[in-house]
Design a protein around this motif. Structure first.
Motif, PDB file in Angstrom:
ATOM      1  N   GLY A 258       0.809  -1.203   0.000  1.00  0.00           N
ATOM      2  CA  GLY A 258       0.000   0.000   0.000  1.00  0.00           C
ATOM      3  C   GLY A 258       0.847   1.259   0.000  1.00  0.00           C
ATOM      4  O   GLY A 258       2.065   1.221   0.197  1.00  0.00           O
TER       5      GLY A 258
ATOM      6  N   ASN B  29      -5.730   2.014  -3.101  1.00  0.00           N
ATOM      7  CA  ASN B  29      -6.903   1.221  -2.770  1.00  0.00           C
ATOM      8  C   ASN B  29      -8.088   1.671  -3.610  1.00  0.00           C
ATOM      9  O   ASN B  29      -8.563   2.799  -3.478  1.00  0.00           O
ATOM     10  CB  ASN B  29      -7.224   1.356  -1.276  1.00  0.00           C
TER      11      ASN B  29
ATOM     12  N   THR C 271      -4.542   3.872   3.012  1.00  0.00           N
ATOM     13  CA  THR C 271      -3.223   3.557   2.466  1.00  0.00           C
ATOM     14  C   THR C 271      -2.596   2.295   3.041  1.00  0.00           C
ATOM     15  O   THR C 271      -1.484   1.931   2.673  1.00  0.00           O
ATOM     16  CB  THR C 271      -2.265   4.739   2.727  1.00  0.00           C
TER      17      THR C 271
ATOM     18  N   LEU D  49      -5.814  -3.665   1.016  1.00  0.00           N
ATOM     19  CA  LEU D  49      -5.893  -3.822  -0.434  1.00  0.00           C
ATOM     20  C   LEU D  49      -6.862  -4.950  -0.764  1.00  0.00           C
ATOM     21  O   LEU D  49      -7.002  -5.918  -0.016  1.00  0.00           O
ATOM     22  CB  LEU D  49      -4.513  -4.130  -1.012  1.00  0.00           C
TER      23      LEU D  49
END
Length: 435
Positions: free
Chosen positions: A319, A348, A356, A361
């Motif tokens: 991320g 994302n 983040t 994810l």
């Protein structure tokens, strides 16, 4: 009453003739409400259980066991106590529509706090619950405090009927209960003077408060309730200043840091993360306190176990928040294996760019990051973004995502687990693919 869902073969329960779907009614005459009653009331070497078999027959078992031998029953999970608050920063309120139903359950259950470390606000506990916590000594509890000043807490939890948390904690502390606390900091609501008062109030509870984690508010593009200010670098730095002041005091007076900033707070403030010794027993690592430091330590400890993978090219999906932290780790992996590690930073797509964290994810993000990358010999993705059923938060199956991509893909917590030949089974497969 609690219901049996499974009986271990050869166990005490099996020998007694207890079957799945048996209803366990009382222990020594005390009614059973849930798993807590069962666990605590059957802790003695001898007790009497009243039950109702699946065919309706009422039975009574006079049980004696030695050395705490387990009964061998698995119980149906209790009905989860739901949250009555409407916190602006609630992650559940920031979920999009259309996900699996279980994701929308807002639990606020002191039983899950004790059993699994779930954070609970204690805003829905009744007198009977307090008595039960004290009788069974359910300690430590994980408590979402957010703010101790009563009026500020009512605003934060968006609940005018929320009880006074300090009165609750004081009463429980007097009964020997301890707590790990968290405060989600919302700029303008519970920072500044409110934060100082909250830390002072919790400090005055003495040893009952074992640790406090300060976590910056995080919202998604679907957080329709949130009206507060965003958590920026300046706000994060001010909160870390408070953390450091209280840490210094706690170290001097109690030989313990006591209050910790989450990793995200350090990243937002652009302040270097502490080393391993800073976090002690990592009591709040599940709350994002010391997770990155733990990752660094695991990589360093595992480097000598890694095989040579010269000439191989390995993709690492992560991320946005790990963008700056990952290159030094990948350099260590490259030196140890000879492989080339490509960092693939991914936004994302489900929760939006303000989310983040690598562990959030989703399958579509992994697919988007890796499709068309025929140049990679294999790819590693965050294991945290897949649940026990092999699903991402967007309902994508890990197996389906993996089969759609041009390279072998493996979930990993710390790289070592996927690349060491004698590691987990997935790690064996990963090394064979890379070799």
């Amino acid at each position: 009453m609690v219901r049996v869902t499974r009986v271990d073969p050869g166990s005490i329960a099996d020998e007694l003739g207890i079957l799945p779907d048996t209803e366990l009614l009382t222990v020594n005459g005390r009614p059973l409400d849930d798993f807590l009653d069962w666990e605590f009331l059957t802790a003695d070497d001898s007790f009497v259980v009243s039950a109702r078999l699946p065919d309706g027959e009422a039975v009574e078992y006079d049980i004696e066991r030695l050395d705490g031998e387990p009964m061998g029953v698995e119980l149906a999970p209790p009905t989860v106590r739901r949250c009555a608050n409407r916190c602006e920063f609630c992650f559940i309120e920031g979920l999009p529509k259309g996900l699996r139903k279980g994701l929308y359950i807002r639990d606020d259950d002191y039983r899950l706090s004790f059993a699994y470390g779930n954070f609970a606000t204690l805003s829905n506990v009744k007198e009977r619950d307090i008595a039960r916590i004290l009788e069974y000594r359910l300690s430590p509890l994980y408590v979402s405090v957010h703010a101790t000043p009563w009026e500020a807490r009512k605003v934060l939890l968006n609940n005018p009927r929320v009880p006074n948390i300090i009165e609750q904690l004081t009463r429980l502390a007097e009964g020997g209960i301890q707590f790990h606390c968290q405060m989600v900091i919302v700029p303008g609501l519970n920072d500044g003077d409110v934060l100082e008062q909250s830390l002072t109030d919790l400090w005055n509870l003495g040893d009952a408060v074992m640790s406090i984690a300060l976590v910056p508010v995080g919202v998604t593009q679907f957080s329709h309730l949130y009206t507060g200010k965003p958590m920026d670098q300046a706000n994060a730095a001010r909160i870390l200043d408070a953390v450091h002041r209280w840490e210094d005091r706690a170290l001097e007076e109690r030989d313990d840091r006591w209050v910790f900033g989450s990793d995200e707070l350090y990243l937002l403030a652009e302040v270097p993360l502490p080393d391993v010794e800073h976090y002690g027993e990592f009591a709040q690592i599940e709350n994002g306190v010391g997770a990155v430091t733990t990752l660094r330590a695991r990589v360093e400890d595992g480097l000598t176990q890694l095989p040579r993978l010269d000439g191989r090219r390995i993709g690492v999906v992560t991320g946005v928040s790990m963008r700056a932290l990952m290159p030094p780790l990948l350099e260590q992996l490259t030196e140890a294996t000879g492989a080339q590690f490509d960092l693939i930073v991914t936004e994302n797509s489900l929760f939006g760019p303000t989310t983040t964290t690598a562990g959030l994810l989703v399958g579509a993000d992994i697919r988007r990051a890796l499709e068309g990358r025929a140049d990679l010999d294999l790819a590693l993705i965050p294991a945290e973004c897949i649940n026990d059923n092999g699903l991402f938060l967007d309902e994508e199956s890990f197996i389906a995502v993996r089969e759609s991509l041009p390279m072998p893909v493996y979930p990993s917590y710390d790289f070592i687990d996927a690349l060491v030949p004698e590691g987990v089974s997935d790690g064996d497969a990963a090394v064979r693919s890379a070799a």
